[in-house]
Enzyme design. Sequence first.
Site, PDB file in Angstrom:
ATOM      1  N   ASP A 182      -3.456   1.077   6.740  1.00  0.00           N
ATOM      2  CA  ASP A 182      -2.558   0.767   5.623  1.00  0.00           C
ATOM      3  C   ASP A 182      -2.213  -0.714   5.553  1.00  0.00           C
ATOM      4  O   ASP A 182      -2.137  -1.289   4.469  1.00  0.00           O
ATOM      5  CB  ASP A 182      -1.285   1.608   5.729  1.00  0.00           C
ATOM      6  CG  ASP A 182      -1.588   3.101   5.703  1.00  0.00           C
ATOM      7  OD1 ASP A 182      -2.636   3.474   5.125  1.00  0.00           O
ATOM      8  OD2 ASP A 182      -0.788   3.877   6.259  1.00  0.00           O
ATOM      9  N   ASP A 217       0.861  -1.179   0.000  1.00  0.00           N
ATOM     10  CA  ASP A 217       0.000   0.000   0.000  1.00  0.00           C
ATOM     11  C   ASP A 217       0.897   1.228   0.000  1.00  0.00           C
ATOM     12  O   ASP A 217       1.718   1.405   0.897  1.00  0.00           O
ATOM     13  CB  ASP A 217      -0.896  -0.017   1.247  1.00  0.00           C
ATOM     14  CG  ASP A 217      -1.790   1.207   1.313  1.00  0.00           C
ATOM     15  OD1 ASP A 217      -2.692   1.320   0.471  1.00  0.00           O
ATOM     16  OD2 ASP A 217      -1.565   2.062   2.200  1.00  0.00           O
ATOM     17  N   GLU A 227      -1.754  -1.534  -5.845  1.00  0.00           N
ATOM     18  CA  GLU A 227      -2.967  -0.840  -6.251  1.00  0.00           C
ATOM     19  C   GLU A 227      -2.833  -0.369  -7.684  1.00  0.00           C
ATOM     20  O   GLU A 227      -1.727  -0.272  -8.203  1.00  0.00           O
ATOM     21  CB  GLU A 227      -3.152   0.417  -5.398  1.00  0.00           C
ATOM     22  CG  GLU A 227      -3.498   0.154  -3.977  1.00  0.00           C
ATOM     23  CD  GLU A 227      -3.262   1.407  -3.160  1.00  0.00           C
ATOM     24  OE1 GLU A 227      -4.229   2.138  -2.945  1.00  0.00           O
ATOM     25  OE2 GLU A 227      -2.119   1.643  -2.756  1.00  0.00           O
TER      26      GLU A 227
END
Length: 415
Positions: free
Chosen positions: A369, A203, A287
């Site tokens: 996170d 992340d 991501e």
Amino acid sequence: MLIAHKIALDPNNVQATYFARAAGTARFAYNWALAEWKRQYEAWKADNSLPKPSQAALRRRLNAIKAEQFPWMLEVTKNAPQMAIIQLGAAFKNFFAGRARYPQFRKKGVHDRFTLSNDQFSIDGSRIRIPHLGWVRMRETLRFTGKIMSATVSRVADRWFVSIVVDAQDDSHLPKAKNEPQDKNQVSGEFRRSQNQGAVGVDLGVLALATLSTGEKIPGPKPHKALLGRLRRLSRSLSRKVKGSANRRKAKAKLAKLHARIAAVRSDALHKLTTDLTRRFHTIGVENLNVRGMVRNRHLSRSIADMGFFEFRRQLEYKAAMRGGRVVVADRFFASSKTCSACGKKLDELPLSMREWTCSSCGVVHDRDVNAAVNLENMAVSSTVAACGEEGAGRRCKTAVKPASVKQEVSFEPV
Ligand SMILES: [Zn+2]
């Protein structure tokens, strides 16, 4: 795989002057060829019997006229103007393929560089031999083995660098990405899937450069704050200087140097992160931030925001490919932060300020996170399983899956 190593140079004054002159020649040739290209294209539009512009024809034309019209070009390596025009041809090719915008004129101080083809230089340990110039000291030795393809000498602020492109045929000297279970003892409080071998979710964030699904938080580069403070002071001092004065010029050079230093610190942090990740993990879930207008209400750490998520992903993918690992990029609508990694409940909303939250369904307390990173890891692992077409086939077939997102990246200097 083509891969570039950029190394700082230690030129003496004579050599630095030569670099500046060669870069000036390359820039002139590039701009001359671009203007010619536009002119010839217009002429071709008016009369289709005329030839369309091409880099090869432009190189021949420049060769024919340079001794008479631009005799100073002969003072530097003939590669400087020639390679610049070849790069213009590549820029047009990228433009026609829809990969890049229309080629722009090169500016002094912004595009100070020239390229040498591999028959025009040689490397010996930590020095490089350049025509008309002799040996120039390099700060490091070339890191990659393989066929050397080209070298580009460029200026950043007051320093010169050489970027050497190598066709690294043999990656076997690199340790393979680990496909073994990581040590899970360091994980505190987060639910873990025990069967994930050598997989990680990453992340990217504001407070930390990155948070891993192992619970590790990788802080942003340290000297950052001090340098940013100096940057503010220098910019203020520059704005107080009289336009056109020697003091302003000096302050400007200082500022450019500091900008280059900060960029180097950030670039270093990003390289270290991507090297570390691809060394330790076989499967890496990230991501998908490569979307225009991705800013939303989310801010990335300066290191990644400045470099761009694309650069993070590019490094990750080529480094993973070199080590036999794979990168799995989440679907752009994947709710990595808002989903409970323990029970799968999806929240409607999770304000950015909420660093910790408790799942209302299962009661697990999440670090925002780490939870997002765990979701990304699970996504990466399950996408591999799904690709194998067999639940639980997991580890065995992981390496058999062709990584869809991995492409051979070439880190040529942008043209
Ligand atoms: Zn839950």
